[in-house]
Write an enzyme that holds these catalytic residues in place. Structure first.
Site, PDB file in Angstrom:
ATOM      1  N   HIS A  82      53.258  34.152  41.583  1.00 23.93           N
ATOM      2  CA  HIS A  82      53.748  32.780  41.410  1.00 23.93           C
ATOM      3  C   HIS A  82      52.883  32.051  40.301  1.00 23.93           C
ATOM      4  CE1 HIS A  82      54.513  33.426  45.871  1.00 23.93           C
ATOM      5  NE2 HIS A  82      55.303  32.474  45.935  1.00 23.93           N
ATOM      6  N   MET A 118      44.879  38.075  41.564  1.00 22.02           N
ATOM      7  CA  MET A 118      45.680  38.707  40.559  1.00 22.02           C
ATOM      8  C   MET A 118      45.268  38.075  39.299  1.00 22.02           C
ATOM      9  SD  MET A 118      46.883  41.175  41.931  1.00 22.02           S
ATOM     10  CE  MET A 118      47.461  41.705  40.467  1.00 22.02           C
ATOM     11  N   GLU A 119      44.841  36.479  39.130  1.00 22.49           N
ATOM     12  CA  GLU A 119      44.595  36.158  38.079  1.00 22.49           C
ATOM     13  C   GLU A 119      43.014  36.441  37.642  1.00 22.49           C
ATOM     14  OE1 GLU A 119      47.912  33.999  39.426  1.00 22.49           O
ATOM     15  OE2 GLU A 119      46.288  34.694  40.426  1.00 22.49           O
ATOM     16  N   ASP A 133      39.393  47.472  22.494  1.00 24.13           N
ATOM     17  CA  ASP A 133      40.293  47.221  21.342  1.00 24.13           C
ATOM     18  C   ASP A 133      39.515  47.035  19.974  1.00 24.13           C
ATOM     19  OD1 ASP A 133      42.610  46.899  19.518  1.00 24.13           O
ATOM     20  OD2 ASP A 133      42.287  44.963  19.682  1.00 24.13           O
TER      21      ASP A 133
END
Length: 164
Positions: A82, A118-119, A133
């Protein structure tokens, strides 16, 4: 804090089809989640990052911002999540000479009808990926590991704290 497992997978309907969970009837509560991850690297790579001498710039500052941005876009990255009006996201990155490397800790908070695990996990993951990176030119052997939920509070399922 106790760990509770749901009796059923909430994103699957009776026919096995994936669906976004209807949270419309849930109460709005303050929900917080903390996740972590690690980037192990050569001691020289860690020293370069901590000294601020990476060719691409401020590795820790950039990774922190990347993690915060990722948390805000989790619903665009993870199917069936959501969109949330996050009230707080923080990403802390600390030197860990025992790895050697960097420990990433992400916190997400919302007052809402669904959790922010999840955030927090997305923030920690993307911060770790950004570290990789930005330093890969000098250390392609870095290892990202330990992405996990450390704790969560709020909501119907109660509180959770991972074992040490």
């Amino acid at each position: 804090m106790a760990s509770q497992k749901p009796a059923v997978l909430t994103h699957l309907g009776p026919d096995g089809q994936a669906n976004m969970v209807d949270v419309g009837e849930k109460d709005e509560t303050v929900r917080t989640a903390v996740a972590e991850g690690f980037v192990a690297m050569q001691p020289e790579t860690l020293a370069m990052i901590v000294a601020g001498n990476a060719k691409k710039g401020d590795v820790i500052g950039t990774a922190r911002i990347a993690g915060i941005l990722a948390a805000k876009r989790t619903h665009e990255l993870i199917p069936l999540c959501h969109p949330l009006l996050l009230t707080k996201v923080s990403v802390d990155i600390a030197e860990d000479t025992a790895l050697p490397g960097l420990r990433v800790t992400a916190l997400a908070r919302v007052t809402g009808k669904t959790g922010v695990e999840m955030e927090a996990l997305t923030a920690a993951s993307v911060a770790c990926l950004t570290i990789y990176d930005m330093a890969k030119a000098v250390d392609r052997g870095m290892v990202i590991s330990g992405i996990r939920l450390v704790e969560k509070t709020g909501g119907k399922s109660g509180d959770f704290r991972a074992a040490e």
